[in-house]
Every structure is written in structure tokens, then in C-alpha cells.
Design a protein around this motif. Structure first.
Motif, PDB file in Angstrom:
ATOM      1  N   VAL A 220       4.765 -15.688   1.036  1.00 18.13           N
ATOM      2  CA  VAL A 220       4.195 -14.522   0.355  1.00 18.13           C
ATOM      3  C   VAL A 220       5.131 -13.326   0.523  1.00 18.13           C
ATOM      4  CG1 VAL A 220       2.222 -12.956   0.251  1.00 18.13           C
ATOM      5  CG2 VAL A 220       1.865 -15.391   0.708  1.00 18.13           C
ATOM      6  N   PHE A 221       5.717 -13.201   1.704  1.00 16.67           N
ATOM      7  CA  PHE A 221       6.681 -12.124   1.967  1.00 16.67           C
ATOM      8  C   PHE A 221       7.835 -12.199   0.965  1.00 16.67           C
ATOM      9  CE2 PHE A 221      10.672 -10.868   3.976  1.00 16.67           C
ATOM     10  CZ  PHE A 221      10.387  -9.572   4.380  1.00 16.67           C
ATOM     11  N   ARG A 222       8.362 -13.386   0.771  1.00 15.51           N
ATOM     12  CA  ARG A 222       9.488 -13.547  -0.152  1.00 15.51           C
ATOM     13  C   ARG A 222       9.081 -13.206  -1.579  1.00 15.51           C
ATOM     14  NH1 ARG A 222      11.472 -19.322   2.445  1.00 15.51           N
ATOM     15  NH2 ARG A 222      12.676 -18.438   4.193  1.00 15.51           N
ATOM     16  N   LYS A 223       7.867 -13.536  -1.938  1.00 18.89           N
ATOM     17  CA  LYS A 223       7.406 -13.292  -3.308  1.00 18.89           C
ATOM     18  C   LYS A 223       7.142 -11.818  -3.565  1.00 18.89           C
ATOM     19  CE  LYS A 223       3.559 -14.307  -6.453  1.00 18.89           C
ATOM     20  NZ  LYS A 223       2.288 -15.064  -6.626  1.00 18.89           N
ATOM     21  N   PHE A 224       6.418 -11.162  -2.635  1.00 22.63           N
ATOM     22  CA  PHE A 224       5.969  -9.798  -2.875  1.00 22.63           C
ATOM     23  C   PHE A 224       6.953  -8.746  -2.376  1.00 22.63           C
ATOM     24  CE2 PHE A 224       1.970 -11.990  -3.435  1.00 22.63           C
ATOM     25  CZ  PHE A 224       1.303 -11.235  -4.380  1.00 22.63           C
ATOM     26  N   PHE A 225       7.592  -8.997  -1.240  1.00 25.25           N
ATOM     27  CA  PHE A 225       8.351  -7.951  -0.577  1.00 25.25           C
ATOM     28  C   PHE A 225       9.820  -7.937  -0.993  1.00 25.25           C
ATOM     29  CE2 PHE A 225       4.535  -7.856   1.669  1.00 25.25           C
ATOM     30  CZ  PHE A 225       4.483  -6.766   2.506  1.00 25.25           C
ATOM     31  N   LEU A 226      10.441  -9.103  -1.051  1.00 21.71           N
ATOM     32  CA  LEU A 226      11.872  -9.135  -1.351  1.00 21.71           C
ATOM     33  C   LEU A 226      12.163  -8.713  -2.784  1.00 21.71           C
ATOM     34  CD1 LEU A 226      13.100 -12.320   0.544  1.00 21.71           C
ATOM     35  CD2 LEU A 226      12.955  -9.954   1.319  1.00 21.71           C
ATOM     36  N   GLY A 227      11.163  -8.808  -3.658  1.00 24.61           N
ATOM     37  CA  GLY A 227      11.354  -8.398  -5.045  1.00 24.61           C
ATOM     38  C   GLY A 227      11.152  -6.919  -5.290  1.00 24.61           C
ATOM     39  N   GLU A 228      10.807  -6.162  -4.243  1.00 18.72           N
ATOM     40  CA  GLU A 228      10.598  -4.718  -4.370  1.00 18.72           C
ATOM     41  C   GLU A 228      11.758  -3.997  -3.689  1.00 18.72           C
ATOM     42  OE1 GLU A 228       8.410  -3.183  -6.070  1.00 18.72           O
ATOM     43  OE2 GLU A 228       7.105  -4.879  -6.604  1.00 18.72           O
ATOM     44  N   PRO A 229      12.693  -3.449  -4.454  1.00 23.74           N
ATOM     45  CA  PRO A 229      13.893  -2.848  -3.854  1.00 23.74           C
ATOM     46  C   PRO A 229      13.594  -1.776  -2.811  1.00 23.74           C
ATOM     47  CG  PRO A 229      14.152  -3.071  -6.229  1.00 23.74           C
ATOM     48  CD  PRO A 229      12.729  -3.409  -5.924  1.00 23.74           C
ATOM     49  N   ALA A 230      12.645  -0.884  -3.107  1.00 28.37           N
ATOM     50  CA  ALA A 230      12.349   0.207  -2.166  1.00 28.37           C
ATOM     51  C   ALA A 230      11.814  -0.344  -0.849  1.00 28.37           C
ATOM     52  CB  ALA A 230      11.348   1.180  -2.779  1.00 28.37           C
ATOM     53  N   LEU A 231      10.937  -1.327  -0.932  1.00 30.26           N
ATOM     54  CA  LEU A 231      10.358  -1.904   0.270  1.00 30.26           C
ATOM     55  C   LEU A 231      11.389  -2.720   1.031  1.00 30.26           C
ATOM     56  CD1 LEU A 231       7.853  -2.226   1.974  1.00 30.26           C
ATOM     57  CD2 LEU A 231       7.122  -4.094   0.502  1.00 30.26           C
ATOM     58  N   ARG A 232      12.215  -3.439   0.303  1.00 32.31           N
ATOM     59  CA  ARG A 232      13.268  -4.221   0.968  1.00 32.31           C
ATOM     60  C   ARG A 232      14.218  -3.296   1.720  1.00 32.31           C
ATOM     61  NH1 ARG A 232      15.871  -9.233   0.625  1.00 32.31           N
ATOM     62  NH2 ARG A 232      18.082  -9.124   1.146  1.00 32.31           N
ATOM     63  N   ARG A 233      14.614  -2.182   1.095  1.00 35.18           N
ATOM     64  CA  ARG A 233      15.508  -1.236   1.770  1.00 35.18           C
ATOM     65  C   ARG A 233      14.868  -0.675   3.034  1.00 35.18           C
ATOM     66  NH1 ARG A 233      16.685   0.406  -3.600  1.00 35.18           N
ATOM     67  NH2 ARG A 233      15.167   2.101  -3.426  1.00 35.18           N
ATOM     68  N   ALA A 234      13.578  -0.359   2.933  1.00 34.68           N
ATOM     69  CA  ALA A 234      12.876   0.186   4.103  1.00 34.68           C
ATOM     70  C   ALA A 234      12.821  -0.834   5.228  1.00 34.68           C
ATOM     71  CB  ALA A 234      11.470   0.632   3.711  1.00 34.68           C
ATOM     72  N   LEU A 235      12.582  -2.107   4.885  1.00 37.44           N
ATOM     73  CA  LEU A 235      12.516  -3.150   5.900  1.00 37.44           C
ATOM     74  C   LEU A 235      13.890  -3.413   6.512  1.00 37.44           C
ATOM     75  CD1 LEU A 235      10.076  -5.663   4.165  1.00 37.44           C
ATOM     76  CD2 LEU A 235       9.638  -4.407   6.279  1.00 37.44           C
ATOM     77  N   VAL A 236      14.931  -3.393   5.692  1.00 34.71           N
ATOM     78  CA  VAL A 236      16.285  -3.566   6.216  1.00 34.71           C
ATOM     79  C   VAL A 236      16.625  -2.425   7.167  1.00 34.71           C
ATOM     80  CG1 VAL A 236      18.733  -3.547   5.601  1.00 34.71           C
ATOM     81  CG2 VAL A 236      17.131  -4.937   4.275  1.00 34.71           C
ATOM     82  N   ARG A 237      16.265  -1.207   6.779  1.00 35.82           N
ATOM     83  CA  ARG A 237      16.525  -0.051   7.649  1.00 35.82           C
ATOM     84  C   ARG A 237      15.781  -0.190   8.970  1.00 35.82           C
ATOM     85  NH1 ARG A 237      15.320   3.385   4.186  1.00 35.82           N
ATOM     86  NH2 ARG A 237      13.189   3.910   4.814  1.00 35.82           N
ATOM     87  N   LEU A 238      14.520  -0.620   8.894  1.00 31.71           N
ATOM     88  CA  LEU A 238      13.749  -0.829  10.116  1.00 31.71           C
ATOM     89  C   LEU A 238      14.387  -1.913  10.977  1.00 31.71           C
ATOM     90  CD1 LEU A 238      11.175  -0.406  11.845  1.00 31.71           C
ATOM     91  CD2 LEU A 238      10.045  -2.111  10.394  1.00 31.71           C
ATOM     92  N   GLY A 239      14.819  -2.997  10.347  1.00 27.63           N
ATOM     93  CA  GLY A 239      15.439  -4.080  11.090  1.00 27.63           C
ATOM     94  C   GLY A 239      16.718  -3.639  11.779  1.00 27.63           C
ATOM     95  N   LEU A 240      17.543  -2.847  11.094  1.00 26.45           N
ATOM     96  CA  LEU A 240      18.784  -2.362  11.698  1.00 26.45           C
ATOM     97  C   LEU A 240      18.500  -1.442  12.875  1.00 26.45           C
ATOM     98  CD1 LEU A 240      20.912  -1.653   8.498  1.00 26.45           C
ATOM     99  CD2 LEU A 240      21.254  -3.488  10.165  1.00 26.45           C
TER     100      LEU A 240
END
Length: 260
Positions: A220-240
């Protein structure tokens, strides 16, 4: 009402606590008359009023829908009359009192999401449209103290939002010693690094207290989250940011030179 019925009438004077945050619950309540305040009490003190409910509203449904502990305290603002439903009572008599189980479940989900979007900085920044779209991706769950949510060296299976409780995070070295990281507090998001990078978790996360969470499964994460650029950027920033903190903790650890 007959003692054998799974529905009871309760009377509460002003100021009386109906349910207390953190307690185990096995019933929900419908307000027949009066008004109650829903309060969060993360620490000792007077607490913060989240909302007020009045005649016709219900509360405590999370205990029946998910088996989670009470996520807030509810206090009578004035003299209040309540109907208390057990799980069997909701199934057998809820419809007679205007309470449909489907409505209860939907309201439960909406309230949990409102808590998550209010208290989680990463989610609070999302647009209303995106919040609405992502709503169905979050599934509430409860874990008891000591339960493992992520295990270092194993692939992560979900993204988590911590609504209530506290989680311990640590790195276990090959010699058995552990390096603790800062605890995860309410509002924390975790599990994103493993899902984003497709690698095993870099640390173990364990419930330090009973916890209530929202869980997003990997697919579900791959379907809903990875397809949303703004959310993906926020998650990448959090991960870093999280990986940077992890490296800083490891460098300071007396076991940083041990073989991992």
C-alpha cells in the motif's frame, strides 16, 4: 435495563471521568443527554481538550473496533446520561439506538486520522486533497509493551505513525551490546528508510509502552506514497535526517569500533 443485556444506562455528574487515557477498554458510549470533553493527557496535569461531544454523539469506539487502549480521557462537562455498549451490545442493539456498526468504524478511522494529521508534522503539511486520498491507506493497530515493530537486519514490512505511547530504538552489535537511539514519541513516523531504500532495517524498534499506531503495509505504501512527489520528498528528507542522527550516535558509542 435487564442485567443480561449488553447495554447499560450510566449517569455521570459534572467533572466525573468516564474513561481514562491508557486504560484497557471493552465498551463504547452514546450520549443520551449532556456534554463531555475529550482530553489528551500525555503527561500529568490538567490535560488538553481535543473536542467536546453532546447529545447523539458517541465515543470509546476504538476499543471495540481495534482492541486499542483508550487514546483519550473523557470527562462529563455537565450532568450526562450515557448508554454503554459492549461489543455484543453494539452488534445486537446498536441499530435500535441509531448506531450503525459501519458508521462507528468510519468515525473511528476519521478520528484517528485527524489525530495523526494534527500531531505528526510530516502529515500536517500535506494538502487536504492528499490527506483525503491517503486516508484509506492507514490501518489502526495496537501493540503491547515489548512487542517488536522493526528488527535490525530484516526487511521492513510497513510504515508506522505512532499515535499513543513510546517506542525504544536501538542497534544491537554482534558482540551483544546495544547502542540506544532517542526514543520515538507520539507523532513519530518510522519504517520509511527500509521501505524507500528496499533494504533491511538499520535499527530495532520496540514498544516501550503499550502503543496505538497507524500502519501502512509495504504494498500500500508503494501504491499511495511513492506516487506522490511531495510526500516522497518529505519521507526521503525524514529518512536522511534519521540516518544522520544514527551515524552521530554510532560515532559517539563506545562500541562503534566493534565489528557489526
Amino acid at each position: 435495563m435487564a442485567a443480561s443485556m449488553p447495554v447499560w444506562t450510566r449517569f455521570y455528574p459534572a467533572g466525573r471521568t468516564v474513561v481514562r487515557e491508557g486504560d484497557i477498554g471493552d465498551s463504547m458510549f452514546v450520549i443520551v443527554e449532556g456534554r463531555v470533553a475529550v482530553m489528551r493527557q500525555p503527561d500529568a496535569g490538567s490535560g488538553t481538550t481535543v473536542r467536546e461531544l453532546s447529545t447523539g454523539d458517541f465515543f470509546g469506539e476504538l476499543a471495540l473496533v481495534t482492541d486499542c487502549r483508550r487514546t483519550a480521557s473523557v470527562v462529563a462537562v455537565e450532568r450526562t446520561v450515557l448508554l454503554e455498549f459492549s461489543r455484543a451490545g453494539l452488534e445486537e442493539a446498536g441499530a435500535r439506538h441509531g448506531i450503525q456498526e459501519a458508521v462507528v468504524r468510519m468515525t473511528c478511522q476519521e478520528r484517528l486520522l485527524a489525530d495523526a494529521f494534527r500531531d505528526t508534522p510530516l502529515l500536517a503539511e500535506l494538502s487536504p486533497e492528499l490527506k483525503l486520498e491517503l486516508g484509506s491507506a492507514f490501518v489502526p493497530c495496537a501493540v503491547e509493551q515489548g512487542e517488536l515493530l522493526l528488527t535490525r537486519g530484516k526487511p521492513g514490512t510497513a510504515l508506522y505513525v505512532l499515535l499513543r505511547g513510546r517506542c525504544a530504538v536501538f542497534h544491537t552489535h554482534n558482540d551483544g551490546h546495544t547502542t540506544p537511539y532517542p526514543d520515538l514519541e507520539e507523532g513519530a513516523v518510522f519504517g520509511e528508510v527500509s521501505l524507500l531504500r528496499g533494504r533491511p532495517a538499520s535499527a530495532t524498534v520496540k514498544a516501550a509502552t503499550p502503543c496505538t499506531l497507524l500502519r501502512v503495509e509495504r504494498d500500500v505504501f508503494r501504491k499511495f506514497f511513492l506516487g506522490e512527489p511531495a510526500l516522497r520528498r518529505a519521507l526521503v528528507r525524514l529518512g536522511l535526517e534519521r540516518m544522520t542522527r544514527t551515524l552521530q550516535v554510532m560515532v559517539r558509542s563506545p562500541y562503534s569500533m566493534c565489528s557489526d
